[in-house]
Design an enzyme around this catalytic site. Structure first.
Site, PDB file in Angstrom:
ATOM      1  N   ARG A  57      59.422  37.626  -4.052  1.00  0.00           N
ATOM      2  CA  ARG A  57      58.601  36.310  -4.363  1.00  0.00           C
ATOM      3  C   ARG A  57      57.930  36.650  -5.383  1.00  0.00           C
ATOM      4  NH1 ARG A  57      59.312  37.775   0.145  1.00  0.00           N
ATOM      5  NH2 ARG A  57      60.404  36.496   1.719  1.00  0.00           N
ATOM      6  N   THR A  58      56.961  37.728  -5.475  1.00  0.00           N
ATOM      7  CA  THR A  58      56.046  37.751  -6.612  1.00  0.00           C
ATOM      8  C   THR A  58      56.470  38.139  -7.893  1.00  0.00           C
ATOM      9  OG1 THR A  58      54.206  38.816  -4.804  1.00  0.00           O
ATOM     10  CG2 THR A  58      53.484  38.854  -7.087  1.00  0.00           C
ATOM     11  N   LYS A  85      59.524  60.531 -14.720  1.00  0.00           N
ATOM     12  CA  LYS A  85      59.339  61.829 -15.530  1.00  0.00           C
ATOM     13  C   LYS A  85      57.848  62.306 -15.564  1.00  0.00           C
ATOM     14  CE  LYS A  85      62.896  60.218 -18.798  1.00  0.00           C
ATOM     15  NZ  LYS A  85      62.992  59.834 -20.171  1.00  0.00           N
ATOM     16  N   ARG A 107      52.281  45.863  -9.307  1.00  0.00           N
ATOM     17  CA  ARG A 107      52.051  45.941  -7.929  1.00  0.00           C
ATOM     18  C   ARG A 107      52.181  47.455  -7.659  1.00  0.00           C
ATOM     19  NH1 ARG A 107      55.293  42.991  -3.245  1.00  0.00           N
ATOM     20  NH2 ARG A 107      53.858  41.500  -3.770  1.00  0.00           N
ATOM     21  N   HIS A 135      45.692  40.741  -2.787  1.00  0.00           N
ATOM     22  CA  HIS A 135      46.918  40.104  -3.298  1.00  0.00           C
ATOM     23  C   HIS A 135      46.457  38.608  -3.784  1.00  0.00           C
ATOM     24  CE1 HIS A 135      50.782  38.899  -4.010  1.00  0.00           C
ATOM     25  NE2 HIS A 135      51.645  39.207  -2.851  1.00  0.00           N
TER      26      HIS A 135
END
Ligand code: CP
Length: 309
Positions: A57-58, A85, A107, A135
């Site tokens: 969703r986000t 890396k 996120r 959030h």
């Protein structure tokens, strides 16, 4: 006008700023529901989504929000990027800055990662969820949905049931709802209630029924199996039986109470499938509103950037 370059958490937002975001989202929802779904408000701007954890969703709603407002957007797949890396978060951020990116949505499993990034980049950083911290855009879309369906936020009783300890959604909801004058009742097994959350203004209920009694909105939270190290409850079926929300529990809420869930839902665990798919559930409406809220944030942060940077 927002007062910061970034959206890192609702801890940093005033009630006035939250209402400005919600009011702007109302305008954005009109555009989202229109035939054309397109504006050039953010023409020439660019957005990167940088997700170190999974999302449906986000991430996609930020990408769609940018597209609908005429910005370019790129997703950095962390699994195939130079992060693998050994590139640091700050080096990754400075690299994106060098490409003249305007917005970075991040996120990250570590609480505070968006703040660290924001301190090192010119781009506006939007927190798409950091560890067990905040959030903010999820809480904003929850507030939007509550206000749209219930007509107000001040004075509401919101019951939040589920894995509160591991939930950044619960934290942002609690912080924001208290600023807006709503009462927040929480219920979960004792192993899923963070210590001292009552100091942030939460009422910790002794039963599901007490949490839900007279509630205007009932929010289920996902049991976050990936953040647990075992032993927090005996089994999913026992969780559902003793802590989940079902018809019998919902009877304690107001007659026109709404059911919310940030998703993804563990069907039959936090909420019964009948409640998820029933007419009191606005879970899919929350997803639609998430696009409108994220469009609003991009518009408002672009205005901040225009005036201040
Ligand atoms: N509610 C939420 O954050 O959903 P995603 O994990 O799918 O982004």
């Amino acid at each position: 006008m927002l007062k910061n370059k970034d959206l890192l958490g609702l801890k940093d937002c005033s009630a006035e700023e939250i209402y400005e975001i919600l009011d702007t989202a109302t305008e954005m929802k009109q555009l989202l529901l229109s035939e054309k779904k397109q504006s050039d408000l953010l023409a020439g701007k660019s957005l990167v989504t940088l997700f170190y954890e999974n999302s449906t969703r986000t991430r996609s709603s930020f990408e769609l929000a940018a597209k609908y407002l005429g910005a370019s957007e790129v997703n950095i797949s962390v699994a195939t990027s130079s992060v693998q890396k050994g590139e640091t978060l700050i080096d990754t951020g400075e690299t994106l800055d060098a490409m003249k990116i305007d917005f970075i949505v991040i996120r990250h499993p570590m609480a505070g990662a968006p703040k660290l990034l924001a301190q090192h980049v010119k781009a506006s950083v939007l927190n798409g969820g950091d560890g067990m911290h905040e959030h903010p855009t999820q809480a904003l879309l929850d507030f939007y949905t509550m206000r749209e369906k219930l007509g107000r936020l001040k004075g509401l009783k919101v019951a939040i049931l589920g894995d509160i300890k591991h939930s950044r959604v619960a934290m942002s909801n609690l912080i924001g709802l208290r600023k807006l004058g709503a009462e927040v009742y929480m219920y979960a097994p004792a192993t899923m209630i963070p210590k001292e959350i009552d100091k942030l203004g939460a009422h910790i209920a002794k039963s599901r029924e007490e949490a839900v009694e007279g509630a205007d909105a009932v929010m289920g939270l996902r049991i976050q199996l990936e953040r647990q190290h075992g032993g927090l409850f005996p089994s999913l079926s026992e969780y559902s039986r003793y802590y989940g929300v079902n018809d019998a529990v919902l009877k304690y809420a107001k007659k026109d109470a709404i059911i919310l869930h940030p998703g993804p839902v563990n069907r039959g665990v936090e909420l019964t499938p009948q409640l998820i798919d029933g007419d009191k559930s606005f879970i899919l409406e929350q997803v639609t509103n998430g696009v409108a809220v994220r469009m609003a944030l991009l518009k408002l942060l672009a205005e901040y950037r225009e005036k201040n940077l």
